[in-house]
Design an enzyme around this catalytic site. Structure first.
Site, mmCIF file in Angstrom:
data_model
loop_
_atom_site.group_PDB
_atom_site.id
_atom_site.type_symbol
_atom_site.label_atom_id
_atom_site.label_comp_id
_atom_site.label_asym_id
_atom_site.label_seq_id
_atom_site.Cartn_x
_atom_site.Cartn_y
_atom_site.Cartn_z
ATOM 1 N N GLU A 172 9.467 -4.123 10.125
ATOM 2 C CA GLU A 172 9.857 -2.822 9.560
ATOM 3 C C GLU A 172 10.381 -1.889 10.641
ATOM 4 O OE1 GLU A 172 6.938 -0.969 7.017
ATOM 5 O OE2 GLU A 172 8.106 0.882 6.844
ATOM 6 N N ASP A 215 0.843 -1.209 0.000
ATOM 7 C CA ASP A 215 0.000 0.000 0.000
ATOM 8 C C ASP A 215 0.874 1.254 0.000
ATOM 9 O OD1 ASP A 215 0.864 -0.134 2.609
ATOM 10 O OD2 ASP A 215 -1.131 -0.005 3.523
ATOM 11 N N SER A 216 2.198 1.066 0.019
ATOM 12 C CA SER A 216 3.123 2.178 -0.231
ATOM 13 C C SER A 216 2.839 2.795 -1.593
ATOM 14 C CB SER A 216 4.578 1.691 -0.163
ATOM 15 O OG SER A 216 4.758 0.578 -1.008
ATOM 16 N N GLU A 242 -1.196 -5.538 8.665
ATOM 17 C CA GLU A 242 -0.348 -4.974 9.715
ATOM 18 C C GLU A 242 -0.952 -5.207 11.104
ATOM 19 O OE1 GLU A 242 0.255 -0.810 8.858
ATOM 20 O OE2 GLU A 242 1.016 -1.222 6.846
ATOM 21 N N ASP A 248 -0.992 -6.153 -0.200
ATOM 22 C CA ASP A 248 -1.350 -5.516 1.063
ATOM 23 C C ASP A 248 -2.855 -5.335 1.193
ATOM 24 O OD1 ASP A 248 0.657 -4.990 2.881
ATOM 25 O OD2 ASP A 248 1.323 -3.158 1.867
ATOM 26 N N LYS A 299 -1.100 -9.419 2.866
ATOM 27 C CA LYS A 299 -0.327 -8.947 4.024
ATOM 28 C C LYS A 299 -1.184 -7.968 4.805
ATOM 29 C CE LYS A 299 3.352 -6.014 3.643
ATOM 30 N NZ LYS A 299 2.925 -4.836 4.418
HETATM 31 O O1 KIV Z 1 3.577 -1.094 1.570
HETATM 32 C C1 KIV Z 1 4.734 -1.504 1.533
HETATM 33 O O2 KIV Z 1 5.499 -1.251 0.582
HETATM 34 C C2 KIV Z 1 5.225 -2.284 2.656
HETATM 35 C C3 KIV Z 1 6.699 -2.481 2.748
HETATM 36 C C4 KIV Z 1 7.324 -1.246 3.260
HETATM 37 C C5 KIV Z 1 7.022 -3.667 3.560
HETATM 38 O O3 KIV Z 1 4.458 -2.691 3.470
#
Ligand code: KIV
Length: 275
Positions: free
Chosen positions: A182, A44-45, A115, A83, A113
């Site tokens: 992280e 989600d970056s 969090e 994510d 993924k």
């Molecule tokens: O969203 C993302 O790119 C991430 C990485 C920083 C692990 O979660």
């Protein structure tokens, strides 16, 4: 070799490092695959590096699905992990399973993924029970940026370090196949990695982790709004892109581009009839 949750587990057992990079589009996914990457994270970056938001909170399920589909089309062997965006799983176990299911069914992700630690373990359990592999994410969890008071290193006090270790065990017990660590002190990340049987993928967590992940715009020098300390630049693609853009502008303005070899011909006899 096709990468799966099983090959991740085998890599940890054989002490072979797992490589992961973020990817958000088809052509970049192809290049990373050709280079031999094990796993592509549709992070989600993308909200920051692709869409220009200040953080990841505004990213939607539709954004994730759109980019995940593109990456999945480019990934033949790499494991695509997508994510779960902010509020797609925190709200309830039901939401978590439905949204994880969408990322697999519509986005063609091989895993999702999410969090968090103990507080999201019921969600992890339920998603895994639906046969969807889950990667955890501990330490700096960007979706909690406001609660954490900014993008900061986590687990530095005794209490915070203990909590991180407990969370890691909880996420493992809930059934996650791997977890991202992280912005965690290197020695703590190493301890966590040795204390659990599933692989840890570090970002800003030292080389005691079982694998590493980076945001590709960071490692290629393409995203300059904010460069975290843990980023190593493996290329200067940002500078190369800028130089190429300058050259393109100059050549268009001077008439040097397009040259005859970039154009299509038409017969003079055809052309004559148009006058
Ligand atoms: O969203 C993302 O790119 C991430 C990485 C920083 C692990 O979660």
């Amino acid at each position: 070799m096709k990468q799966t949750v099983v090959t991740f587990q085998e890599a940890k057992q054989k002490q072979e490092k797992i490589t992961m990079l973020t990817a958000y589009d088809y052509s970049t996914a192809r290049l990373m695959e050709e280079a031999g990457i094990h796993s592509l994270l549709v992070g989600d970056s993308l909200g920051m590096v692709m869409l220009g938001y200040e953080d990841t909170l505004s990213v939607t399920m539709e954004d994730m699905l759109h980019h995940c589909k593109a990456v999945a089309r480019g990934a033949k062997e790499a494991l695509v992990v997508c994510d779960m965006p902010f509020l797609s799983y925190q709200t309830s176990v039901y939401d978590a399973v439905v949204n994880a299911g969408r990322l697999v069914k519509e986005g063609h992700a091989g895993a999702v993924k999410l969090e968090g630690g103990q507080e999201v373990c019921p969600q992890i359990k339920a998603i895994v029970q639906a046969s969807i592999p889950v990667m955890g994410h501990l330490g700096l969890t960007p979706q909690s940026v406001h609660a954490l008071g900014g993008f900061k290193v986590q687990g530095k006090t005794e209490e915070a370090a203990k909590k991180l270790l407990e969370d890691a065990k909880c996420v493992e017990e809930a059934g996650a196949f791997a977890m991202v660590l992280e912005c965690v002190p290197a020695k703590l990340a190493e301890l966590v990695s040795k204390s659990i049987s599933i692989p840890t993928i570090g970002i800003g967590a030292g080389n005691g982790c079982d694998g590493q992940v980076l945001v590709y715009q960071d490692m290629l020098g393409m995203y300059r709004d904010f460069v975290p300390k843990f980023v190593k630049k493996f290329g200067n693609v940002g500078d190369e892109m800028k130089a190429a853009f300058h050259e393109y502008i100059a050549q268009v303005q001077s008439g040097q581009f397009p040259a005859p070899e970039h154009t299509f011909a038409i017969g003079d006899d055809v052309l004559k009839k148009l006058y």
